[in-house]
Design a protein around this motif. Sequence first.
Motif, PDB file in Angstrom:
ATOM      1  N   TYR A   1       0.858  -1.129  -0.062  1.00  0.00           N
ATOM      2  CA  TYR A   1       0.093   0.119   0.010  1.00  0.00           C
ATOM      3  C   TYR A   1       0.868   1.190  -0.101  1.00  0.00           C
ATOM      4  CZ  TYR A   1       0.543   1.002   5.099  1.00  0.00           C
ATOM      5  OH  TYR A   1       0.874   0.953   6.272  1.00  0.00           O
ATOM      6  N   ALA A   2       2.049   1.068   0.621  1.00  0.00           N
ATOM      7  CA  ALA A   2       2.938   2.285   0.519  1.00  0.00           C
ATOM      8  C   ALA A   2       3.487   2.796  -1.015  1.00  0.00           C
ATOM      9  CB  ALA A   2       4.035   2.042   1.536  1.00  0.00           C
ATOM     10  N   GLY A   3       3.278   1.671  -1.733  1.00  0.00           N
ATOM     11  CA  GLY A   3       3.729   2.156  -3.141  1.00  0.00           C
ATOM     12  C   GLY A   3       2.537   2.954  -3.864  1.00  0.00           C
ATOM     13  N   ALA A   4       1.525   2.856  -3.622  1.00  0.00           N
ATOM     14  CA  ALA A   4       0.149   3.580  -4.079  1.00  0.00           C
ATOM     15  C   ALA A   4       0.502   5.041  -3.685  1.00  0.00           C
ATOM     16  CB  ALA A   4      -1.117   3.009  -3.676  1.00  0.00           C
ATOM     17  N   ILE A   5       0.544   5.326  -2.323  1.00  0.00           N
ATOM     18  CA  ILE A   5       0.771   6.392  -1.704  1.00  0.00           C
ATOM     19  C   ILE A   5       2.034   7.226  -2.348  1.00  0.00           C
ATOM     20  CG2 ILE A   5       1.452   7.862   0.444  1.00  0.00           C
ATOM     21  CD1 ILE A   5       0.005   5.670   2.018  1.00  0.00           C
ATOM     22  N   ALA A   6       3.003   6.547  -2.491  1.00  0.00           N
ATOM     23  CA  ALA A   6       4.293   7.097  -3.155  1.00  0.00           C
ATOM     24  C   ALA A   6       4.028   7.584  -4.682  1.00  0.00           C
ATOM     25  CB  ALA A   6       5.709   6.255  -3.225  1.00  0.00           C
ATOM     26  N   GLU A   7       3.281   6.830  -5.209  1.00  0.00           N
ATOM     27  CA  GLU A   7       2.829   7.177  -6.730  1.00  0.00           C
ATOM     28  C   GLU A   7       1.780   8.213  -6.869  1.00  0.00           C
ATOM     29  OE1 GLU A   7       0.502   4.774 -10.456  1.00  0.00           O
ATOM     30  OE2 GLU A   7       1.015   3.659  -8.534  1.00  0.00           O
ATOM     31  N   ALA A   8       0.771   8.310  -5.751  1.00  0.00           N
ATOM     32  CA  ALA A   8      -0.110   9.337  -5.668  1.00  0.00           C
ATOM     33  C   ALA A   8       0.586  10.783  -5.420  1.00  0.00           C
ATOM     34  CB  ALA A   8      -1.071   9.218  -4.568  1.00  0.00           C
ATOM     35  N   LEU A   9       1.684  10.821  -4.711  1.00  0.00           N
ATOM     36  CA  LEU A   9       2.469  11.928  -4.517  1.00  0.00           C
ATOM     37  C   LEU A   9       3.484  12.317  -5.499  1.00  0.00           C
ATOM     38  CD1 LEU A   9       2.867  11.501  -0.520  1.00  0.00           C
ATOM     39  CD2 LEU A   9       1.745  13.193  -1.699  1.00  0.00           C
ATOM     40  N   GLY A  10       3.724  11.337  -6.622  1.00  0.00           N
ATOM     41  CA  GLY A  10       4.514  11.514  -7.613  1.00  0.00           C
ATOM     42  C   GLY A  10       6.086  11.309  -7.286  1.00  0.00           C
ATOM     43  N   PHE A  11       6.199  10.363  -6.345  1.00  0.00           N
ATOM     44  CA  PHE A  11       7.664   9.956  -6.087  1.00  0.00           C
ATOM     45  C   PHE A  11       8.240   9.001  -7.173  1.00  0.00           C
ATOM     46  CE2 PHE A  11       6.891  11.744  -2.188  1.00  0.00           C
ATOM     47  CZ  PHE A  11       8.171  11.616  -1.463  1.00  0.00           C
ATOM     48  N   ASP A  12       9.597   8.892  -7.199  1.00  0.00           N
ATOM     49  CA  ASP A  12      10.302   8.001  -8.292  1.00  0.00           C
ATOM     50  C   ASP A  12      10.541   6.794  -7.876  1.00  0.00           C
ATOM     51  OD1 ASP A  12      10.873  10.397 -10.247  1.00  0.00           O
ATOM     52  OD2 ASP A  12      11.971  11.142  -8.489  1.00  0.00           O
ATOM     53  N   ALA A  13      10.478   6.581  -6.565  1.00  0.00           N
ATOM     54  CA  ALA A  13      10.817   5.113  -6.348  1.00  0.00           C
ATOM     55  C   ALA A  13      10.460   5.063  -4.703  1.00  0.00           C
ATOM     56  CB  ALA A  13      12.349   4.746  -6.517  1.00  0.00           C
ATOM     57  N   ILE A  14      10.427   3.765  -4.155  1.00  0.00           N
ATOM     58  CA  ILE A  14      10.179   3.302  -2.857  1.00  0.00           C
ATOM     59  C   ILE A  14      11.057   2.244  -2.614  1.00  0.00           C
ATOM     60  CG2 ILE A  14       8.293   2.121  -3.646  1.00  0.00           C
ATOM     61  CD1 ILE A  14       6.702   3.088  -1.004  1.00  0.00           C
ATOM     62  N   VAL A  15      11.467   2.251  -1.316  1.00  0.00           N
ATOM     63  CA  VAL A  15      11.811   1.057  -0.585  1.00  0.00           C
ATOM     64  C   VAL A  15      10.852   0.986   1.054  1.00  0.00           C
ATOM     65  CG1 VAL A  15      14.418   1.412  -1.452  1.00  0.00           C
ATOM     66  CG2 VAL A  15      13.759   2.397   0.825  1.00  0.00           C
ATOM     67  N   ALA A  16      10.430  -0.260   0.981  1.00  0.00           N
ATOM     68  CA  ALA A  16       9.613  -0.383   2.145  1.00  0.00           C
ATOM     69  C   ALA A  16       9.595  -1.872   2.504  1.00  0.00           C
ATOM     70  CB  ALA A  16       8.039  -0.074   1.398  1.00  0.00           C
ATOM     71  N   SER A  17       8.757  -1.965   3.427  1.00  0.00           N
ATOM     72  CA  SER A  17       8.578  -3.378   4.118  1.00  0.00           C
ATOM     73  C   SER A  17       8.183  -4.527   2.908  1.00  0.00           C
ATOM     74  CB  SER A  17       7.806  -3.532   5.321  1.00  0.00           C
ATOM     75  OG  SER A  17       8.616  -3.176   6.335  1.00  0.00           O
ATOM     76  N   ARG A  18       8.942  -5.417   2.545  1.00  0.00           N
ATOM     77  CA  ARG A  18       8.409  -6.503   1.619  1.00  0.00           C
ATOM     78  C   ARG A  18       7.788  -7.795   2.103  1.00  0.00           C
ATOM     79  NH1 ARG A  18      13.940  -5.750  -1.591  1.00  0.00           N
ATOM     80  NH2 ARG A  18      14.930  -6.627   0.347  1.00  0.00           N
ATOM     81  N   HIS A  19       6.688  -8.168   1.556  1.00  0.00           N
ATOM     82  CA  HIS A  19       5.753  -9.299   2.014  1.00  0.00           C
ATOM     83  C   HIS A  19       6.008 -10.420   0.998  1.00  0.00           C
ATOM     84  CE1 HIS A  19       3.860  -7.904   5.652  1.00  0.00           C
ATOM     85  NE2 HIS A  19       4.412  -6.377   5.032  1.00  0.00           N
ATOM     86  N   GLN A  20       5.962 -11.458   1.388  1.00  0.00           N
ATOM     87  CA  GLN A  20       5.978 -12.912   0.482  1.00  0.00           C
ATOM     88  C   GLN A  20       4.881 -12.836  -0.043  1.00  0.00           C
ATOM     89  OE1 GLN A  20       7.095 -16.192   2.943  1.00  0.00           O
ATOM     90  NE2 GLN A  20       8.325 -15.186   4.221  1.00  0.00           N
ATOM     91  N   ARG A  21       4.962 -13.501  -1.363  1.00  0.00           N
ATOM     92  CA  ARG A  21       3.888 -13.759  -2.121  1.00  0.00           C
ATOM     93  C   ARG A  21       4.022 -15.528  -2.396  1.00  0.00           C
ATOM     94  NH1 ARG A  21       2.162  -9.637  -6.689  1.00  0.00           N
ATOM     95  NH2 ARG A  21       3.094  -7.632  -5.624  1.00  0.00           N
TER      96      ARG A  21
END
Length: 236
Positions: free
Chosen positions: A126-146
């Motif tokens: 979900y943090a990626g969607a916030i970063a995208e909405a704010l126009g960020f170029d990239a994100i590092v965040a806690s990753r979860h398994q798939r």
Amino acid sequence: MTDTPSSLRVAIYDLDRTVLRIPTFTLFLLWAAWREAPWRLLLLPALAGLMIGHALRLYGRDRFKPAAIRLMLGKSIAPARAEALAAAFAAWRVPRDVPPGAAACIARDRAEGYRLLMATAAPEFYAGAIAEALGFDAIVASRHQRDGAGNWLPLLDGPNCYGAEKAERVSEWLAANAPDGTTHIRAYSDHFSDAPTFALAGEAWLVGRGAKYARLAAKHGWRAADFEDAAVAEVR
């Protein structure tokens, strides 16, 4: 003149209590449960118990966060569901919760040619969607398994992106995107746990209001920034 990959300028922003005023993790879980399965709100006592155990240091974030996600969202989150939830959550929070100083600094850094990197312990899905909405170029965040079907799982994929781990992840991003180094790095965070990330920056901003933040910033050679004041972006 546009920066080349070997001479990037980077502005690193924490998320919770920095780019957004209200911490997102518990809020997202409660909001998603209310939106999708209101019956899960009956599990709030169990969530409160998890939070108390974490506050008492009976277990760390690496155990608390997966347990809380599973409790409020279930055993897995399908990609389409995760994307829809993340986009809706970002659309709800970003217009309401970005303090004026954060908006002004983001706009200034973008105008000055900095690449915007969000570095957060919040879950990437979900943090990626916030970063995208704010126009960020990239994100590092806690990753979860798939799982094999691509569904997001509560289990962390590696350590929680916090403290020294966040700085390590930022360093990895810098090595991949600016192998010959950067011309300048700015970093913004509200919390002392980001001191390792501040150590990577030529310009570190401790975000908060009041004398306590000013004293802590002065003690460590950082700058103090009150993100409730849009004029903070004018300070050099």
